[in-house]
Write a protein that holds these residues in place. Structure first.
Motif, PDB file in Angstrom:
ATOM      1  N   THR A 144     -10.248  -0.288  -1.242  1.00 56.14           N
ATOM      2  CA  THR A 144     -11.348   0.478  -0.645  1.00 56.14           C
ATOM      3  C   THR A 144     -10.845   2.243  -0.009  1.00 56.14           C
ATOM      4  OG1 THR A 144     -11.734  -0.874   1.223  1.00 56.14           O
ATOM      5  CG2 THR A 144     -11.921  -2.119   0.133  1.00 56.14           C
ATOM      6  N   ILE A 145      -9.992   2.155   0.109  1.00 58.89           N
ATOM      7  CA  ILE A 145     -10.228   3.714   1.279  1.00 58.89           C
ATOM      8  C   ILE A 145     -10.314   4.454  -0.034  1.00 58.89           C
ATOM      9  CG2 ILE A 145      -8.007   4.261   1.980  1.00 58.89           C
ATOM     10  CD1 ILE A 145      -6.403   1.921   2.178  1.00 58.89           C
TER      11      ILE A 145
ATOM     12  N   ALA B 188       1.047  -0.982   0.049  1.00 58.00           N
ATOM     13  CA  ALA B 188       0.091  -0.092  -0.012  1.00 58.00           C
ATOM     14  C   ALA B 188       0.896   1.372  -0.031  1.00 58.00           C
ATOM     15  CB  ALA B 188      -1.158  -0.246   0.796  1.00 58.00           C
ATOM     16  N   CYS B 189       0.263   2.032  -0.473  1.00 58.72           N
ATOM     17  CA  CYS B 189       0.867   3.671  -0.158  1.00 58.72           C
ATOM     18  C   CYS B 189       0.372   4.702   0.509  1.00 58.72           C
ATOM     19  CB  CYS B 189       0.427   4.673  -1.471  1.00 58.72           C
ATOM     20  SG  CYS B 189       0.104   3.946  -3.166  1.00 58.72           S
TER      21      CYS B 189
ATOM     22  N   CYS C 128       1.243  -2.488   6.295  1.00 59.38           N
ATOM     23  CA  CYS C 128       1.254  -2.938   5.139  1.00 59.38           C
ATOM     24  C   CYS C 128       0.529  -4.171   4.767  1.00 59.38           C
ATOM     25  CB  CYS C 128       1.900  -2.227   3.955  1.00 59.38           C
ATOM     26  SG  CYS C 128       1.381  -0.988   3.548  1.00 59.38           S
ATOM     27  N   VAL C 129       0.409  -4.909   4.595  1.00 64.50           N
ATOM     28  CA  VAL C 129      -0.374  -6.750   4.355  1.00 64.50           C
ATOM     29  C   VAL C 129       0.582  -7.149   3.247  1.00 64.50           C
ATOM     30  CG1 VAL C 129      -0.876  -9.040   4.769  1.00 64.50           C
ATOM     31  CG2 VAL C 129      -0.776  -7.042   6.915  1.00 64.50           C
TER      32      VAL C 129
ATOM     33  N   LYS D 206      -3.260  -0.791   7.029  1.00 67.94           N
ATOM     34  CA  LYS D 206      -4.275  -0.950   8.570  1.00 67.94           C
ATOM     35  C   LYS D 206      -5.331  -1.661   8.852  1.00 67.94           C
ATOM     36  CE  LYS D 206      -2.043   3.807   9.706  1.00 67.94           C
ATOM     37  NZ  LYS D 206      -1.957   4.975   9.432  1.00 67.94           N
ATOM     38  N   GLY D 207      -5.458  -2.734   8.163  1.00 70.68           N
ATOM     39  CA  GLY D 207      -5.928  -3.441   7.922  1.00 70.68           C
ATOM     40  C   GLY D 207      -7.745  -3.045   7.086  1.00 70.68           C
TER      41      GLY D 207
END
Ligand SMILES: *Cc1c(COP(=O)(O)O)cnc(C)c1O
Length: 377
Positions: A168-169, A132-133, A286-287, A162-163
């Motif tokens: 979806t952000i 993730a950015c 990030c995952v 962050k989960g």
């Protein structure tokens, strides 16, 4: 011979594609499409998702939804696939390329605010390699300057920040189901993720050639007509059936990819400790999803030598991307904001190793052996 990529196969695709073929509805938005969309809406979760023929098309829909027009500016990294820029350049926007961070190779969020002008309409972060950015910072900047955020999450299936699931952000997000991505809808495919309710109604219209046909099918209007601009952004049911065969098995696919990724990482740690290569860096927020395994070498010369060594033993290791701002269309439709400190330099040092569902440990060992031998001379 070790291929760079093999399209994932779960073993269930054939059954579902045949089922779709024998149904009396093989055009878009049939039972399989609905099943896939519902799966994403529940699992991500996400307010609304729409299958598209590709991620490129999902990004084009995003540009239409944001009413991007000539004279607008859209901020994105230059280190990305052409589609990120194409979708907005098609609407007449000027692409403003912002440098990347050397650790994740994602857009440097600290530079974005200064690149904003009165013409800026949107920010398009690309989650490179499914990492993730820095989305909290990007969303805060967007809010402060009243800009839209479209996440190019083409590589981001099953990754989180962050989960939260990637895509979806931002206001809108886009996934790819191309055969090179973690899951595929039969070679080509994509998904538009709609997180802002304002876009839901019009997205359906744009996707149905500018008609209110979706409403008609739900019995909300008694005839359908041409109400807006649009295009044909529906994949057929065969693609959705194929995708369903993969979604049902996506945990298995993901587990296997993660195992391969870790196997590469662990095997290459000694070389990284000696300073011969640089392994990927994961911010703690990030995952990732094992979309790709890449590492960096010292410079372009070293990379050319290494890729030649792979080629000599028929191992499909590759590099990418040629930064968009230096490509002919990039020069025409975009400009680079301030200095290119990392985009070109980092892109020239990057090597991607074979990565696909079903890659065997023995093959990973063979690939790593080539790197060890190369590092010794
Ligand atoms: C693969 C990819 C795309 C394009 O996806 P398609 O489904 O092939 O249109 C766009 N952006 C990025 C970052 C990608 O990796």
């Amino acid at each position: 011979m070790i291929h760079f990529n093999k399209p994932p196969l779960s073993g269930r695709e054939e059954k579902y594609v045949l089922e779709a073929m024998k149904s009396l509805k093989i055009s878009g938005d049939g039972a399989f499409s609905k099943r896939c969309q519902q799966w994403f809406e529940e699992r991500l979760p996400c307010k609304k998702t729409l299958l598209t023929p590709s991620c490129t098309h999902a990004l084009e829909m995003a540009a239409l939804l944001l009413e991007i027009k000539e004279g607008d500016e859209v901020i994105m990294p230059s280190y990305t696939f052409v589609s990120t820029a194409d979708a907005f350049a098609l609407r007449g926007a000027t692409i403003v390329f912002v440098d990347i961070r050397p650790d994740t190779l994602n857009i440097d969020e600290k530079l974005i605010e200064r690149a904003i002008t009165p013409k800026t309409k949107a920010i398009v972060p690309v989650h490179y390699a499914g990492v993730a950015c820095e989305m909290d910072t990007i969303m805060a900047i967007a809010e402060k300057h009243h800009l839209f955020v479209v996440e190019d999450a083409a590589q981001g299936f099953a990754s989180t920040y962050k989960g939260k699931a990637l895509g979806t952000i931002g206001h809108l997000g886009a996934f790819s189901f191309h055969e090179t991505k973690n899951i595929t809808s039969g070679g080509e495919g994509g998904l538009l993720l709609i997180n802002d309710e304002r876009f839901m109604h019009r997205a359906e219209i744009i996707r149905e050639k500018g008609t209110n046909r979706s409403q008609f099918f739900r019995g909300m209007v008694d005839k359908y007509s041409w109400v807006d601009i649009g295009s044909s952004y529906l994949p057929c049911e065969l693609q959705a059936a194929y995708l369903w065969g993969q979604l049902e098995m996506s945990d298995v696919i993901q587990e296997s990819r993660m195992k391969s990724w870790k196997c590469y990482y662990d095997t290459l740690i000694p070389l990284a400790k000696k300073g011969l290569i640089e392994l990927p860096i994961m911010p703690k927020e990030c995952v990732h999803n094992a979309h790709m395994f890449y590492f960096k070498v010292k410079d372009l010369d070293m990379r050319t030598q290494l890729l030649d060594a792979f080629k000599a033993v028929s191992i499909g290791a590759v590099f990418h991307y040629i930064p968009l701002h230096s490509a002919p269309a990039g020069l025409k439709f975009g400009r680079f904001f301030e200095e290119d400190n990392y985009t070109t330099k980092e892109s020239e040092r990057l090597v991607r190793l074979p990565m696909y569902f079903g890659l065997r440990e023995q093959e990973i060992a063979e690939v790593c052996d080539v790197i060890v031998k190369w590092s010794k001379h």
